[in-house]
Design a protein around this motif. Structure first.
Motif, mmCIF file in Angstrom:
data_model
loop_
_atom_site.group_PDB
_atom_site.id
_atom_site.type_symbol
_atom_site.label_atom_id
_atom_site.label_comp_id
_atom_site.label_asym_id
_atom_site.label_seq_id
_atom_site.Cartn_x
_atom_site.Cartn_y
_atom_site.Cartn_z
ATOM 1 N N VAL A 45 10.655 7.120 1.701
ATOM 2 C CA VAL A 45 10.805 6.346 2.931
ATOM 3 C C VAL A 45 9.426 5.836 3.321
ATOM 4 C CG1 VAL A 45 11.378 6.412 5.391
ATOM 5 C CG2 VAL A 45 12.773 7.696 3.741
ATOM 6 N N VAL A 46 9.289 4.528 3.477
ATOM 7 C CA VAL A 46 8.056 3.949 4.010
ATOM 8 C C VAL A 46 8.286 3.701 5.492
ATOM 9 C CG1 VAL A 46 6.419 2.041 3.941
ATOM 10 C CG2 VAL A 46 7.474 2.858 1.816
ATOM 11 N N LEU A 47 7.567 4.438 6.321
ATOM 12 C CA LEU A 47 7.700 4.296 7.764
ATOM 13 C C LEU A 47 6.698 3.244 8.246
ATOM 14 C CD1 LEU A 47 9.576 5.689 9.766
ATOM 15 C CD2 LEU A 47 7.731 7.294 10.306
ATOM 16 N N VAL A 48 7.185 2.289 9.031
ATOM 17 C CA VAL A 48 6.384 1.145 9.443
ATOM 18 C C VAL A 48 6.252 1.100 10.960
ATOM 19 C CG1 VAL A 48 6.300 -1.386 9.523
ATOM 20 C CG2 VAL A 48 6.988 -0.225 7.414
ATOM 21 N N ASP A 49 5.032 0.842 11.418
ATOM 22 C CA ASP A 49 4.744 0.575 12.823
ATOM 23 C C ASP A 49 4.357 -0.896 12.911
ATOM 24 O OD1 ASP A 49 3.706 0.291 15.366
ATOM 25 O OD2 ASP A 49 2.322 1.983 15.243
ATOM 26 N N THR A 50 5.134 -1.707 13.635
ATOM 27 C CA THR A 50 4.883 -3.146 13.663
ATOM 28 C C THR A 50 3.553 -3.499 14.329
ATOM 29 O OG1 THR A 50 6.166 -3.362 15.721
ATOM 30 C CG2 THR A 50 7.330 -3.724 13.640
ATOM 31 N N ARG A 51 2.961 -2.561 15.063
ATOM 32 C CA ARG A 51 1.653 -2.813 15.669
ATOM 33 C C ARG A 51 0.539 -2.721 14.639
ATOM 34 N NH1 ARG A 51 1.784 1.924 19.921
ATOM 35 N NH2 ARG A 51 2.187 2.931 17.909
ATOM 36 N N ARG A 52 0.840 -2.062 13.499
ATOM 37 C CA ARG A 52 -0.168 -1.854 12.456
ATOM 38 C C ARG A 52 0.493 -2.072 11.092
ATOM 39 N NH1 ARG A 52 -4.249 2.233 14.068
ATOM 40 N NH2 ARG A 52 -3.933 3.232 12.062
ATOM 41 N N MET A 53 1.076 -3.243 10.928
ATOM 42 C CA MET A 53 1.879 -3.532 9.740
ATOM 43 C C MET A 53 1.078 -3.397 8.446
ATOM 44 S SD MET A 53 5.187 -5.136 9.955
ATOM 45 C CE MET A 53 4.988 -6.601 10.959
ATOM 46 N N GLU A 54 -0.187 -3.784 8.497
ATOM 47 C CA GLU A 54 -1.006 -3.778 7.289
ATOM 48 C C GLU A 54 -1.212 -2.370 6.740
ATOM 49 O OE1 GLU A 54 -3.580 -3.438 10.874
ATOM 50 O OE2 GLU A 54 -1.949 -4.737 10.233
ATOM 51 N N ASP A 55 -1.008 -1.352 7.582
ATOM 52 C CA ASP A 55 -1.170 0.030 7.124
ATOM 53 C C ASP A 55 -0.091 0.444 6.125
ATOM 54 O OD1 ASP A 55 -3.305 0.123 8.814
ATOM 55 O OD2 ASP A 55 -2.464 1.576 10.219
ATOM 56 N N SER A 56 0.950 -0.357 5.998
ATOM 57 C CA SER A 56 2.053 -0.030 5.092
ATOM 58 C C SER A 56 1.816 -0.538 3.679
ATOM 59 C CB SER A 56 3.359 -0.631 5.625
ATOM 60 O OG SER A 56 3.585 -0.275 6.959
ATOM 61 N N TRP A 57 0.877 -1.444 3.503
ATOM 62 C CA TRP A 57 0.715 -2.102 2.214
ATOM 63 C C TRP A 57 0.349 -1.128 1.101
ATOM 64 C CZ3 TRP A 57 -2.585 -6.582 4.643
ATOM 65 C CH2 TRP A 57 -1.712 -7.446 5.323
ATOM 66 N N TYR A 58 -0.561 -0.201 1.388
ATOM 67 C CA TYR A 58 -0.990 0.724 0.330
ATOM 68 C C TYR A 58 0.173 1.604 -0.118
ATOM 69 C CZ TYR A 58 -3.552 4.263 -2.261
ATOM 70 O OH TYR A 58 -3.996 5.112 -3.255
ATOM 71 N N ALA A 59 0.958 2.089 0.846
ATOM 72 C CA ALA A 59 2.098 2.941 0.497
ATOM 73 C C ALA A 59 3.070 2.198 -0.408
ATOM 74 C CB ALA A 59 2.810 3.413 1.771
ATOM 75 N N ILE A 60 3.376 0.961 -0.063
ATOM 76 C CA ILE A 60 4.297 0.165 -0.877
ATOM 77 C C ILE A 60 3.711 -0.087 -2.264
ATOM 78 C CG2 ILE A 60 5.352 -2.126 -1.082
ATOM 79 C CD1 ILE A 60 5.602 -2.083 2.007
ATOM 80 N N ASP A 61 2.421 -0.373 -2.315
ATOM 81 C CA ASP A 61 1.760 -0.618 -3.597
ATOM 82 C C ASP A 61 1.834 0.601 -4.509
ATOM 83 O OD1 ASP A 61 -0.201 -2.228 -5.326
ATOM 84 O OD2 ASP A 61 -1.301 -0.352 -5.030
ATOM 85 N N ARG A 62 1.561 1.799 -3.946
ATOM 86 C CA ARG A 62 1.574 3.005 -4.770
ATOM 87 C C ARG A 62 2.984 3.339 -5.252
ATOM 88 N NH1 ARG A 62 -2.147 3.044 -7.383
ATOM 89 N NH2 ARG A 62 -1.618 5.140 -8.102
#
Length: 205
Positions: free
Chosen positions: A116-133
């Motif tokens: 599960v990739v948990l996303v905070d729309t205030r800090r969307m860019e913080d999700s990129w690394y998780a998705i990449d890995r």
């Protein structure tokens, strides 16, 4: 997020004698996105947390923009368990979000069936690394958007999909990490996704 009473069961549920399928699931995402809260909310056992109080040592190292009120942080991983039915049990591992702990992620991903990739729309860019890995490891995942109180930028799931450059094959769902029922829906979404992928692979010559 505002004050909401989590829908935790009053009695911690013992593992059913009929349980025969255990699935390892990881919960990843940026710093302060709600991973520990999700594991704590949905776990039927007392979750293992490795939270420590944030100190001056982390200032300038951990990016706290948007989560300035956060006072603790996960330094290893969170662990919980939930039985979806009498036969299927999910073992949940919440990964630390700060960049300085990313070296732990590859080990956590070992043996993982889905994420599960948990996303905070205030800090969307913080999700990129998780998705990449996860894509690097070819680990199936769903994206759960944790809707925080006071976030006036109510992006739709489709807008978030476009921002994260996700294909239509990646399921997305809204959630509130404080609520057990909401977190359980996220996990059911992931299991349904894994089941659909397994069926499609069986049908591939």
């Amino acid at each position: 997020m505002g004050s909401v009473t989590s829908e935790l069961p009053l009695q911690r549920t013992p593992l059913a004698d009929a349980a025969e399928t255990g699935l390892k699931i990881v919960v990843v995402g940026g710093f302060g996105v709600g991973k520990t809260t999700l594991v704590r909310s949905v776990s039927e056992i007392r979750p293992l947390n490795t939270e420590e109080v944030m100190t001056q040592a982390g200032r300038g190292v951990d990016e706290t923009t948007g989560v300035e009120q956060k006072t603790t942080t996960t330094v290893a991983f969170d662990f919980g368990r939930i039985s979806l039915n009498q036969h299927m049990v999910l073992y949940l591992f919440g990964a630390p979000g700060q960049e300085r702990f990313w070296f732990l992620w590859d080990r956590l991903f070992s043996g993982t069936l889905g994420a599960v990739v948990l996303v905070d729309t205030r800090r969307m860019e913080d999700s990129w690394y998780a998705i990449d890995r996860l894509e690097h490891h070819r680990t199936p995942f769903v994206v759960a958007v944790n809707r925080f109180d006071g976030d006036d930028r109510r992006f739709s799931l489709e807008e978030i999909r476009q921002s994260l450059a996700l294909g239509d094959h990646v399921p997305m769902i809204d959630c509130d990490a404080r609520l057990r029922s909401s977190c359980k829906e996220v996990l059911i979404c992931l299991v349904d996704h894994l089941y659909a992928l397994a069926l499609s692979q069986e049908g591939t010559p």
